[in-house]
Design a protein around this motif. Structure first.
Motif, short mmCIF file in Angstrom:
data_model
loop_
_atom_site.label_atom_id
_atom_site.label_comp_id
_atom_site.label_asym_id
_atom_site.label_seq_id
_atom_site.Cartn_x
_atom_site.Cartn_y
_atom_site.Cartn_z
N ASP A 122 0.98 -1.11 -0.02
CA ASP A 122 0.07 0.18 -0.08
C ASP A 122 0.79 1.11 -0.08
N PHE A 123 2.00 1.34 0.73
CA PHE A 123 2.95 2.39 0.90
C PHE A 123 3.59 2.58 -0.44
N LEU A 124 4.02 1.56 -1.08
CA LEU A 124 4.74 1.70 -2.49
C LEU A 124 3.67 2.20 -3.53
N THR A 125 2.74 1.44 -3.47
CA THR A 125 1.45 1.90 -4.58
C THR A 125 1.18 3.54 -4.27
N GLU A 126 1.32 4.09 -3.14
CA GLU A 126 0.97 5.51 -2.89
C GLU A 126 2.12 6.55 -3.53
N GLN A 127 3.29 5.96 -2.95
CA GLN A 127 4.35 6.61 -3.42
C GLN A 127 4.40 6.77 -5.04
N ILE A 128 4.16 5.53 -5.76
CA ILE A 128 4.11 5.58 -7.46
C ILE A 128 2.97 6.51 -7.73
N GLU A 129 1.96 6.47 -7.11
CA GLU A 129 0.89 7.40 -7.40
C GLU A 129 1.47 8.68 -7.37
N ASN A 130 1.96 9.28 -6.26
CA ASN A 130 2.44 10.52 -6.03
C ASN A 130 3.35 10.80 -7.17
N SER A 131 4.20 10.08 -7.33
CA SER A 131 5.32 10.24 -8.54
C SER A 131 4.71 10.45 -9.82
N ILE A 132 3.73 9.65 -10.08
CA ILE A 132 2.90 9.65 -11.37
C ILE A 132 2.36 11.13 -11.38
N GLU A 133 1.68 11.52 -10.34
CA GLU A 133 1.07 12.69 -10.41
C GLU A 133 1.77 13.88 -10.58
N ARG A 134 3.27 14.00 -9.79
CA ARG A 134 4.12 15.02 -10.22
C ARG A 134 5.05 15.01 -11.37
N LEU A 135 4.89 14.02 -12.22
CA LEU A 135 5.71 13.95 -13.37
C LEU A 135 5.39 14.97 -14.38
N PRO A 136 3.88 15.22 -14.80
CA PRO A 136 3.88 16.38 -15.78
C PRO A 136 4.60 17.67 -15.42
N GLN A 137 4.53 17.90 -14.10
CA GLN A 137 5.05 19.16 -13.79
C GLN A 137 6.65 19.25 -13.84
N LYS A 138 7.19 18.03 -13.50
CA LYS A 138 8.76 17.90 -13.55
C LYS A 138 9.15 17.97 -15.25
N VAL A 139 8.24 17.51 -16.11
CA VAL A 139 8.81 17.54 -17.62
C VAL A 139 8.20 18.50 -18.31
N SER A 140 7.41 19.61 -17.78
CA SER A 140 6.92 20.61 -18.57
C SER A 140 7.79 21.49 -19.17
N VAL A 141 8.93 21.41 -18.51
CA VAL A 141 10.15 22.41 -19.30
C VAL A 141 10.57 21.84 -20.55
N TYR A 142 10.05 20.45 -20.68
CA TYR A 142 10.74 19.58 -21.95
C TYR A 142 9.28 19.53 -22.95
N GLN A 143 8.40 20.54 -22.87
CA GLN A 143 7.40 20.30 -23.63
C GLN A 143 7.32 20.10 -25.15
N GLU A 144 8.47 20.98 -25.25
CA GLU A 144 8.81 20.94 -27.04
C GLU A 144 9.33 19.64 -27.59
N ASN A 145 10.16 19.02 -26.50
CA ASN A 145 10.66 17.79 -26.84
C ASN A 145 9.73 16.61 -26.81
N ILE A 146 8.75 16.70 -25.92
CA ILE A 146 7.83 15.76 -25.67
C ILE A 146 6.89 15.92 -27.17
N GLU A 147 6.65 17.07 -27.65
CA GLU A 147 5.66 17.22 -28.72
C GLU A 147 6.30 16.73 -29.96
N ARG A 148 7.72 16.94 -30.08
CA ARG A 148 8.56 16.19 -31.21
C ARG A 148 8.48 14.91 -31.11
#
Length: 68
Positions: A17-43
């Motif tokens: 349960d703890f690990l599942t929660e940590q994974i979910e938290n990481s997945i939620e934060r991922l778009p914020q962390k990679v937003s600076v790379y949006q142009e690369n993501i679009e490519r």
């Protein structure tokens, strides 16, 4: 099942349960962390069969490798 086995199963389930929660938290934060790379993501999205999640993971891996 003896008391020790029950305790071990309970402990394992709590840990899962703890690990599942940590994974979910990481997945939620991922778009914020990679937003600076949006142009690369679009490519990367322009390449057939590459989903947005894969793009984010690729950029994250590249970023991690560059920072080392």
């Amino acid at each position: 099942m003896n008391p020790h086995q029950r305790m071990m199963v309970k402990t394992t389930l709590i840990h899962i349960d703890f690990l599942t929660e940590q994974i979910e938290n990481s997945i939620e934060r991922l778009p914020q962390k990679v937003s600076v790379y949006q142009e690369n993501i679009e490519r990367l999205d322009s390449i057939p069969d590459i989903a947005a999640r894969k793009d984010e993971l690729i950029v994250t891996k590249i970023r991690t490798g560059v920072e080392k």
